[in-house]
Design a protein around this motif. Structure first.
Motif, PDB file in Angstrom:
ATOM      1  N   THR A 105      26.107  49.292  35.197  1.00 18.64           N
ATOM      2  CA  THR A 105      24.580  48.636  35.598  1.00 18.64           C
ATOM      3  C   THR A 105      23.739  48.599  34.290  1.00 18.64           C
ATOM      4  OG1 THR A 105      23.583  50.959  36.186  1.00 18.64           O
ATOM      5  CG2 THR A 105      24.803  49.603  38.001  1.00 18.64           C
ATOM      6  N   HIS A 106      23.905  49.569  33.528  1.00 19.70           N
ATOM      7  CA  HIS A 106      23.037  49.520  32.367  1.00 19.70           C
ATOM      8  C   HIS A 106      23.721  50.698  31.274  1.00 19.70           C
ATOM      9  CE1 HIS A 106      20.647  52.461  34.513  1.00 19.70           C
ATOM     10  NE2 HIS A 106      20.086  52.869  33.500  1.00 19.70           N
ATOM     11  N   ALA A 107      23.008  50.665  29.882  1.00 22.11           N
ATOM     12  CA  ALA A 107      23.884  51.680  29.126  1.00 22.11           C
ATOM     13  C   ALA A 107      22.827  52.545  28.836  1.00 22.11           C
ATOM     14  CB  ALA A 107      24.018  50.794  27.770  1.00 22.11           C
ATOM     15  N   GLY A 126      21.565  50.493  40.682  1.00 19.36           N
ATOM     16  CA  GLY A 126      21.333  51.156  39.217  1.00 19.36           C
ATOM     17  C   GLY A 126      20.081  51.685  39.381  1.00 19.36           C
ATOM     18  N   ASP A 127      19.448  51.497  38.297  1.00 18.11           N
ATOM     19  CA  ASP A 127      18.147  51.792  38.104  1.00 18.11           C
ATOM     20  C   ASP A 127      17.039  50.831  38.461  1.00 18.11           C
ATOM     21  OD1 ASP A 127      18.991  54.398  37.561  1.00 18.11           O
ATOM     22  OD2 ASP A 127      18.425  54.572  35.586  1.00 18.11           O
ATOM     23  N   ALA A 128      17.617  49.504  38.711  1.00 16.19           N
ATOM     24  CA  ALA A 128      16.484  48.691  39.229  1.00 16.19           C
ATOM     25  C   ALA A 128      15.604  49.085  40.243  1.00 16.19           C
ATOM     26  CB  ALA A 128      17.157  47.505  39.669  1.00 16.19           C
ATOM     27  N   ILE A 136      22.261  56.628  28.846  1.00 18.25           N
ATOM     28  CA  ILE A 136      23.092  57.942  28.668  1.00 18.25           C
ATOM     29  C   ILE A 136      23.550  58.516  29.936  1.00 18.25           C
ATOM     30  CG2 ILE A 136      21.382  59.733  28.528  1.00 18.25           C
ATOM     31  CD1 ILE A 136      24.319  59.829  26.465  1.00 18.25           C
ATOM     32  N   ASP A 137      22.450  58.663  31.036  1.00 17.01           N
ATOM     33  CA  ASP A 137      22.851  58.911  32.360  1.00 17.01           C
ATOM     34  C   ASP A 137      24.000  58.158  33.321  1.00 17.01           C
ATOM     35  OD1 ASP A 137      20.891  57.518  32.377  1.00 17.01           O
ATOM     36  OD2 ASP A 137      20.122  58.283  34.293  1.00 17.01           O
ATOM     37  N   HIS A 138      24.251  56.821  32.655  1.00 18.24           N
ATOM     38  CA  HIS A 138      25.138  56.126  33.449  1.00 18.24           C
ATOM     39  C   HIS A 138      26.561  55.619  32.680  1.00 18.24           C
ATOM     40  CE1 HIS A 138      22.051  54.995  36.312  1.00 18.24           C
ATOM     41  NE2 HIS A 138      21.105  55.495  35.476  1.00 18.24           N
ATOM     42  N   ILE A 139      26.560  56.053  31.423  1.00 18.09           N
ATOM     43  CA  ILE A 139      27.620  55.749  30.632  1.00 18.09           C
ATOM     44  C   ILE A 139      28.248  56.849  29.973  1.00 18.09           C
ATOM     45  CG2 ILE A 139      27.000  53.094  30.002  1.00 18.09           C
ATOM     46  CD1 ILE A 139      26.639  54.195  27.011  1.00 18.09           C
ATOM     47  N   GLY A 169      21.097  54.188  41.642  1.00  9.29           N
ATOM     48  CA  GLY A 169      21.484  55.146  40.518  1.00  9.29           C
ATOM     49  C   GLY A 169      20.795  56.472  40.525  1.00  9.29           C
ATOM     50  N   HIS A 170      19.763  57.008  41.150  1.00  7.56           N
ATOM     51  CA  HIS A 170      19.384  58.145  41.509  1.00  7.56           C
ATOM     52  C   HIS A 170      18.607  58.166  42.918  1.00  7.56           C
ATOM     53  CE1 HIS A 170      19.541  59.051  37.219  1.00  7.56           C
ATOM     54  NE2 HIS A 170      19.026  57.657  36.988  1.00  7.56           N
ATOM     55  N   GLY A 171      19.100  59.296  43.477  1.00  6.28           N
ATOM     56  CA  GLY A 171      18.533  59.545  44.940  1.00  6.28           C
ATOM     57  C   GLY A 171      19.593  59.182  45.904  1.00  6.28           C
TER      58      GLY A 171
HETATM   59 ZN   LIG Z   1      19.110  56.403  35.285  1.00 14.14          ZN
END
Ligand SMILES: [Zn+2]
Length: 254
Positions: free
Chosen positions: A67-69, A182-184, A71-74, A229-231
């Motif tokens: 989704t995006h780069a 993701g985090d959107a 650290i908590d996703h890649i 991405g969270h929750g």
């Molecule tokens: Zn995140």
């Protein structure tokens, strides 16, 4: 290596995995899998455990979407790529970020902006333990072909949601009616007291106005579930989720 508990929520062929402060998504098509995001550097082994828990092995993964780069996703993906050769695809605008030609992430200088929030000191302690300060990059990052469904298991459709980072992309899993947002758009975070659909707190978003506008794309998506991405997972209409997030922002402290 982290051996945290995994919480897995399934809708049809799509699984939301929650582990510590990170989420990722697994999409099945027959014996093949697509992985979306992969947690912090310490979560690489957790991703592999989650794949086994749904009855697959890492060898079934045909593609990794990002989704995006951040650290908590890649971070976990970078770890897995030290052991397995997998194609890693993302929005063309996110590729240079993933290769760390630049970094659009909250750095140590801005962390004090968060520390007044209840939950933030523990969050910081936890994520440092998960490798947040180690850094990660994906030199193998490739742009997905823009336009429609991707040629990956699940025929996943990118939803451009630029703002949280310049090349952030959510993904629609059409067979399950799930948006991996993701985090959107998230539904909780250790630094937030809100529950339900919401923006991440401001210091995390690279471009605040664009982050807000990006939700129009999610509101227009034919889906009934968000895997954020969270929750936890959200079930309801996309328009209601977006309205709730936008209403919450007006109540939020700057
Ligand atoms: Zn995140």
């Amino acid at each position: 290596m982290s051996t945290k508990a995994l919480s897995i929520t399934r809708i049809d062929n799509t699984h939301l995995v929650r582990c510590g402060h990170a989420n990722w998504v697994l999409v099945e098509e027959g014996s093949d899998l697509t992985l979306i995001d992969g947690g912090y550097p310490a979560n690489g082994g957790d991703v592999e455990r989650s794949i086994e828990q749904i009855g697959h092995s890492i060898g079934d993964v045909r593609a990794v979407l990002v989704t995006h780069a951040h650290i908590d996703h890649i971070g976990g993906i970078a770890d897995i790529l030290t052991r397995h050769d997998l194609p890693v695809l993302m929005d063309p605008l996110e590729v240079p970020h993933a290769r760390r030609e630049y970094l659009q992430q909250l750095g140590p200088v801005k962390v004090p902006l968060l520390l007044w929030r209840r939950g933030a000191p523990k969050w910081l302690f936890d994520v440092i333990g998960a490798g947040a300060l180690k850094g990660a990059k994906l030199p193998q990052a490739q742009a997905f072909a823009e336009g429609s469904a991707l040629d990956v298991p699940g025929r996943i459709v990118p939803i451009p949601t630029h703002g949280h980072t310049d090349g952030h992309s959510a993904y629609l899993i059409p067979g399950a009616g799930v948006v991996a947002s993701g985090d959107a758009l998230v539904t909780g975070h250790a630094t937030s007291r809100q529950t339900g659909p919401q923006f991440l707190v401001c210091p995390f978003n690279h471009h605040r106005a664009a982050t807000d506008e990006a939700l129009d794309a999610i509101a227009a998506t034919p889906a009934g579930t968000i895997f954020p991405g969270h929750g936890p997972a959200y079930e309801g209409t996309m328009t209601a989720a977006v309205e709730q997030a936008r209403a919450g922002r007006t109540r939020m402290r700057p």
